[in-house]
Scaffold this motif. Structure first.
Motif, mmCIF file in Angstrom:
data_model
loop_
_atom_site.group_PDB
_atom_site.id
_atom_site.type_symbol
_atom_site.label_atom_id
_atom_site.label_comp_id
_atom_site.label_asym_id
_atom_site.label_seq_id
_atom_site.Cartn_x
_atom_site.Cartn_y
_atom_site.Cartn_z
ATOM 1 N N ASP A 184 1.111 -1.225 0.246
ATOM 2 C CA ASP A 184 -0.082 -0.089 -0.214
ATOM 3 C C ASP A 184 0.951 1.313 -0.478
ATOM 4 O O ASP A 184 2.034 1.405 1.319
ATOM 5 C CB ASP A 184 -1.157 0.141 1.129
ATOM 6 C CG ASP A 184 -1.721 1.422 1.110
ATOM 7 O OD1 ASP A 184 -1.288 2.464 1.028
ATOM 8 O OD2 ASP A 184 -2.966 0.964 1.684
ATOM 9 N N LEU A 185 0.833 1.781 -1.589
ATOM 10 C CA LEU A 185 1.885 2.908 -1.089
ATOM 11 C C LEU A 185 1.637 4.348 -0.181
ATOM 12 O O LEU A 185 2.825 4.485 0.297
ATOM 13 C CB LEU A 185 2.099 3.712 -2.836
ATOM 14 C CG LEU A 185 2.304 2.950 -4.106
ATOM 15 C CD1 LEU A 185 2.215 2.933 -4.982
ATOM 16 C CD2 LEU A 185 3.467 1.888 -3.691
ATOM 17 N N ALA A 186 0.517 4.796 0.017
ATOM 18 C CA ALA A 186 -0.165 5.451 1.070
ATOM 19 C C ALA A 186 0.395 5.010 2.292
ATOM 20 O O ALA A 186 1.016 6.203 2.965
ATOM 21 C CB ALA A 186 -1.508 5.919 0.968
ATOM 22 N N ALA A 187 0.605 3.593 2.602
ATOM 23 C CA ALA A 187 1.139 3.680 4.329
ATOM 24 C C ALA A 187 2.788 4.077 4.142
ATOM 25 O O ALA A 187 3.009 3.758 5.126
ATOM 26 C CB ALA A 187 0.066 1.978 3.950
ATOM 27 N N MET A 188 3.241 3.042 3.027
ATOM 28 C CA MET A 188 4.582 3.365 2.884
ATOM 29 C C MET A 188 5.128 4.747 3.289
ATOM 30 O O MET A 188 5.709 5.278 3.588
ATOM 31 C CB MET A 188 4.771 2.437 1.710
ATOM 32 C CG MET A 188 4.925 1.283 1.696
ATOM 33 S SD MET A 188 5.483 0.725 -0.098
ATOM 34 C CE MET A 188 5.232 -0.622 -0.072
ATOM 35 N N THR A 189 4.170 5.753 2.222
ATOM 36 C CA THR A 189 4.547 7.269 2.893
ATOM 37 C C THR A 189 4.450 7.516 3.797
ATOM 38 O O THR A 189 5.463 8.416 4.657
ATOM 39 C CB THR A 189 3.750 7.968 1.898
ATOM 40 O OG1 THR A 189 4.741 7.491 0.308
ATOM 41 C CG2 THR A 189 4.290 9.176 1.489
ATOM 42 N N LEU A 190 2.965 6.761 4.293
ATOM 43 C CA LEU A 190 2.480 7.539 6.257
ATOM 44 C C LEU A 190 3.176 7.359 6.955
ATOM 45 O O LEU A 190 4.326 7.777 8.090
ATOM 46 C CB LEU A 190 1.383 6.483 6.311
ATOM 47 C CG LEU A 190 0.641 7.138 7.382
ATOM 48 C CD1 LEU A 190 0.539 8.640 8.196
ATOM 49 C CD2 LEU A 190 -0.638 6.769 7.870
ATOM 50 N N LEU A 191 4.597 6.034 6.807
ATOM 51 C CA LEU A 191 5.164 6.246 7.610
ATOM 52 C C LEU A 191 6.235 6.183 7.575
ATOM 53 O O LEU A 191 6.616 6.191 8.737
ATOM 54 C CB LEU A 191 5.464 3.881 7.662
ATOM 55 C CG LEU A 191 4.514 3.206 8.186
ATOM 56 C CD1 LEU A 191 4.860 1.869 8.100
ATOM 57 C CD2 LEU A 191 4.630 3.036 9.430
ATOM 58 N N GLY A 192 6.631 6.741 6.382
ATOM 59 C CA GLY A 192 7.912 7.467 6.250
ATOM 60 C C GLY A 192 7.718 8.527 7.048
ATOM 61 O O GLY A 192 8.465 9.202 8.178
ATOM 62 N N GLU A 193 6.429 9.117 7.196
ATOM 63 C CA GLU A 193 6.073 10.947 7.550
ATOM 64 C C GLU A 193 6.091 10.711 9.539
ATOM 65 O O GLU A 193 6.869 11.331 9.771
ATOM 66 C CB GLU A 193 4.773 10.866 7.488
ATOM 67 C CG GLU A 193 4.420 12.519 7.476
ATOM 68 C CD GLU A 193 5.217 13.305 7.085
ATOM 69 O OE1 GLU A 193 5.007 14.670 7.042
ATOM 70 O OE2 GLU A 193 5.729 13.046 5.994
ATOM 71 N N ILE A 194 5.530 9.193 9.810
ATOM 72 C CA ILE A 194 5.340 9.006 10.846
ATOM 73 C C ILE A 194 7.476 9.031 11.672
ATOM 74 O O ILE A 194 7.176 9.323 12.707
ATOM 75 C CB ILE A 194 5.076 7.751 11.347
ATOM 76 C CG1 ILE A 194 3.561 7.652 11.110
ATOM 77 C CG2 ILE A 194 5.198 6.990 12.945
ATOM 78 C CD1 ILE A 194 2.668 6.450 10.541
ATOM 79 N N TYR A 195 7.445 8.402 11.182
ATOM 80 C CA TYR A 195 9.484 8.180 11.592
ATOM 81 C C TYR A 195 10.240 9.636 11.049
ATOM 82 O O TYR A 195 10.892 9.328 11.821
ATOM 83 C CB TYR A 195 9.942 6.946 11.207
ATOM 84 C CG TYR A 195 9.462 5.796 11.181
ATOM 85 C CD1 TYR A 195 10.224 5.200 12.481
ATOM 86 C CD2 TYR A 195 9.054 4.629 10.529
ATOM 87 C CE1 TYR A 195 9.726 3.720 13.371
ATOM 88 C CE2 TYR A 195 8.414 3.261 11.136
ATOM 89 C CZ TYR A 195 9.121 2.833 12.284
ATOM 90 O OH TYR A 195 8.583 1.968 12.742
ATOM 91 N N ALA A 196 9.955 10.153 11.182
ATOM 92 C CA ALA A 196 10.953 11.211 9.728
ATOM 93 C C ALA A 196 10.136 12.786 10.144
ATOM 94 O O ALA A 196 10.806 13.486 11.562
ATOM 95 C CB ALA A 196 9.663 11.698 8.581
ATOM 96 N N GLN A 197 9.288 12.328 11.242
ATOM 97 C CA GLN A 197 8.459 13.525 11.997
ATOM 98 C C GLN A 197 8.302 13.276 14.000
ATOM 99 O O GLN A 197 8.006 14.027 15.027
ATOM 100 C CB GLN A 197 7.089 14.054 12.111
ATOM 101 C CG GLN A 197 6.203 14.576 10.489
ATOM 102 C CD GLN A 197 5.719 15.532 10.441
ATOM 103 O OE1 GLN A 197 4.479 15.930 11.671
ATOM 104 N NE2 GLN A 197 5.727 15.934 9.167
ATOM 105 N N GLY A 198 8.764 11.448 13.657
ATOM 106 C CA GLY A 198 8.214 11.011 15.088
ATOM 107 C C GLY A 198 7.307 10.729 16.151
ATOM 108 O O GLY A 198 6.800 11.193 17.031
ATOM 109 N N LEU A 199 6.061 10.845 15.289
ATOM 110 C CA LEU A 199 4.761 10.772 15.846
ATOM 111 C C LEU A 199 4.306 9.540 16.462
ATOM 112 O O LEU A 199 3.935 8.502 15.716
ATOM 113 C CB LEU A 199 3.655 11.025 14.184
ATOM 114 C CG LEU A 199 4.395 11.871 13.647
ATOM 115 C CD1 LEU A 199 3.363 12.105 12.039
ATOM 116 C CD2 LEU A 199 4.044 12.857 14.753
ATOM 117 N N GLY A 200 4.706 9.672 17.601
ATOM 118 C CA GLY A 200 4.444 8.223 18.579
ATOM 119 C C GLY A 200 5.197 7.141 18.287
ATOM 120 O O GLY A 200 5.065 6.173 19.403
ATOM 121 N N VAL A 201 6.427 7.682 17.683
ATOM 122 C CA VAL A 201 7.721 6.824 17.430
ATOM 123 C C VAL A 201 8.587 7.866 18.078
ATOM 124 O O VAL A 201 8.930 9.117 17.623
ATOM 125 C CB VAL A 201 7.244 5.838 16.473
ATOM 126 C CG1 VAL A 201 6.365 4.978 16.170
ATOM 127 C CG2 VAL A 201 7.722 6.603 15.377
#
Length: 262
Positions: free
Chosen positions: A10-27
């Protein structure tokens, strides 16, 4: 959930995970992991991931700084209609470092981004039409774009469109509307707008004359480096009560504005 979807291509999910790790959102923030997810999504054609990865490459996040790869990714994302990628690619053509300087190509890219609603691109393209650089000079087009960027919240565009509106240059003359726009930009901390508001309130053009408010904005704009000898002369002609009231109001505004900055 995003991780499961990403593993299912799922491309959108891959990009979302990138954003999550890039911004430290909950991780924990992890640029290397962010870059890995962005790369996977970009390789499969996700324009948002391409743009995010381009920015990583420009900044050297998640690996070595790579300007050439960043430019390539911007090209790919822009071809897929990513407005911010088209705008940033246009800037590279204006700067003439990564590519040979090409104002015509920059204008084409700014136009793509402007059409998609990017206010920075609208402002950049408006400036090109105003100066006749890369496109034929056209004040009417310049001011239409400047107004669009202004409505979208670009402070530089607010100031330039207000100046044009006050003078009737490329758009209908309307001093009252210009004064209102200057005031909006002044509250958004534009020193140029603050100085213009002070002059407007000094002269009573577009807004009723108000010496105390005029001096308040003059003090505020001077604090940001916008000097104005005419307003200095005007200030010296006012009564001590007016000067004191203006100084008190300016200090209150400046202390509030300073406290509000991140």
């Amino acid at each position: 959930e995003a991780s499961k979807r990403a593993q299912q291509n799922d491309l959108a999910a891959m990009t979302l995970l990138g954003e999550i790790y890039a911004q430290g959102l909950g991780v924990g923030r992890d640029d290397a992991k962010a870059a890995q997810w962005y790369k996977q999504a970009a390789a499969k054609g996700d324009r948002d991931a391409m743009f995010a990865l381009a920015m990583f490459n420009f900044q050297g996040r998640g690996g070595a700084r790579d300007q050439s790869e960043a430019a390539r990714l911007l090209e790919s994302a822009a071809r897929l209609g990513h407005a911010a990628a088209a705008y940033n690619l246009g800037l590279l053509y204006v700067q003439g470092e990564q590519f040979v300087q090409d104002f015509k190509r920059a204008g084409e890219l700014f136009a793509i981004a402007a059409e998609a609603g990017n206010p920075e691109a609208q402002y950049a393209l408006a400036t090109m039409y105003k100066e006749g650089r890369g496109v034929s000079k056209d004040m009417s087009k310049a001011m239409r774009l400047m107004q669009q960027a202004s409505v979208a919240g670009n402070i530089d565009a607010m100031v330039e469109f207000a100046i044009a509106q006050f003078n009737g240059d490329g758009t209908a003359k309307d001093e009252a509307a210009a004064a209102k726009l200057f005031l909006k930009a002044a509250y958004l901390s534009s020193p140029i707008a603050q100085n213009r508001v002070a002059r407007i309130l000094m002269a009573g053009r577009g807004l009723p004359a108000d010496p105390t408010e005029a001096l308040k904005w003059h003090i505020i704009s001077k604090a940001a480096g916008a000097s104005d000898p005419d307003l200095d002369v005007f200030a010296n002609k006012q009564t001590p009560d007016v000067r004191d009231a203006a100084d008190k109001a300016a200090r209150k505004w400046l202390s509030t504005a300073t406290a509000a900055r991140p």
